[in-house]
Design a protein around this motif. Structure first.
Motif, short mmCIF file in Angstrom:
data_model
loop_
_atom_site.label_atom_id
_atom_site.label_comp_id
_atom_site.label_asym_id
_atom_site.label_seq_id
_atom_site.Cartn_x
_atom_site.Cartn_y
_atom_site.Cartn_z
N VAL A 130 0.87 -1.17 0.00
CA VAL A 130 0.00 0.00 0.00
C VAL A 130 0.91 1.22 0.00
N ARG A 131 0.74 2.10 -0.96
CA ARG A 131 1.52 3.34 -1.00
C ARG A 131 0.86 4.35 -0.06
N LEU A 132 1.69 5.12 0.62
CA LEU A 132 1.16 6.11 1.55
C LEU A 132 0.55 7.29 0.80
N HIS A 133 -0.63 7.69 1.22
CA HIS A 133 -1.35 8.79 0.60
C HIS A 133 -0.78 10.13 1.08
N GLY A 134 -0.25 10.92 0.15
CA GLY A 134 0.22 12.26 0.48
C GLY A 134 1.62 12.35 1.05
N ALA A 135 2.32 11.21 1.15
CA ALA A 135 3.71 11.21 1.64
C ALA A 135 4.55 10.42 0.66
N ASP A 136 5.71 10.95 0.31
CA ASP A 136 6.61 10.27 -0.61
C ASP A 136 7.95 10.09 0.09
N ALA A 137 8.26 8.85 0.46
CA ALA A 137 9.49 8.56 1.19
C ALA A 137 10.64 8.31 0.22
N TYR A 138 11.85 8.48 0.71
CA TYR A 138 13.03 8.22 -0.10
C TYR A 138 13.07 6.74 -0.46
N GLU A 139 13.47 6.45 -1.69
CA GLU A 139 13.50 5.08 -2.20
C GLU A 139 14.61 4.27 -1.52
N ARG A 140 14.41 2.97 -1.42
CA ARG A 140 15.30 2.09 -0.66
C ARG A 140 16.77 2.27 -1.04
N LYS A 141 17.08 2.45 -2.30
CA LYS A 141 18.48 2.58 -2.73
C LYS A 141 18.94 4.04 -2.87
#
Length: 177
Positions: free
Chosen positions: A46-57
């Motif tokens: 599930v992708r978070l609504h309204g928040a964009d986290a830094y990608e794993r790499k």
């Protein structure tokens, strides 16, 4: 009096029966790619609504060099998720082929916590119908930035731009600078 008690019992029984079955059976359904953890346990994204986290790499930079901010974001989310039961509320939209929703752990919004830790950025364009959530996310972002938490301790590429190939100089592969 007996009739009133019977009527109240009947109403209570109807309420219980109604609460067991959602009005729209699809309302409780989740359509997503799943994977088996083992024979009787499944998982889905599930992708978070309204928040964009830094990608794993993804890497972020400080004066002393690059650090793994994407891995730090993944680890932080994992720690929060392990701290209690998660409640997922789907928004009805999809991103990158995955359902999108808000996730709460012990009443704490995971997206807001990630932003407050400096490990995600708010994407308020997706929160137009949720002004209170947008306000909380922006306040968390400003606080993380002022305290130089997480990626705000230096420089970073926004996760969406990183997914499109934009990189910090310290992320360049040797021989490609």
């Amino acid at each position: 009096m007996r009739l009133i008690c019977l009527a109240l019992l009947a109403l209570a029984a109807c309420d219980v029966a109604v609460s067991r079955e959602p009005a729209d059976p699809r309302a409780s359904a989740i359509v997503a790619r799943g994977r088996a953890i083992d024979g009787d346990t499944v998982s889905f994204d599930v992708r978070l609504h309204g928040a964009d986290a830094y990608e794993r790499k993804q890497l972020c930079a400080t004066a002393s060099g690059c650090w793994q901010c994407g891995k730090a974001a993944q680890d932080y989310a994992s720690r929060l998720l392990k701290s209690g039961n998660a409640t997922v509320r789907l928004t009805g939209s999809a991103s990158y082929g995955r359902p999108v929703g808000t996730v709460e752990i012990g009443g704490r919004d995971l997206g807001e916590a990630m932003i407050a830790a400096g490990l995600a950025i708010p994407v308020t364009g997706y929160l137009k119908g949720r002004p209170e959530q947008a306000r909380r996310y922006m306040a968390a972002y400003q606080a993380a930035r002022a305290a130089k938490r997480g990626a705000h301790a230096g420089s970073f590429t926004e996760p969406a731009k990183w997914r499109r190939g934009e990189r910090l100089a310290c992320e360049a592969k040797p021989g490609r600078r």
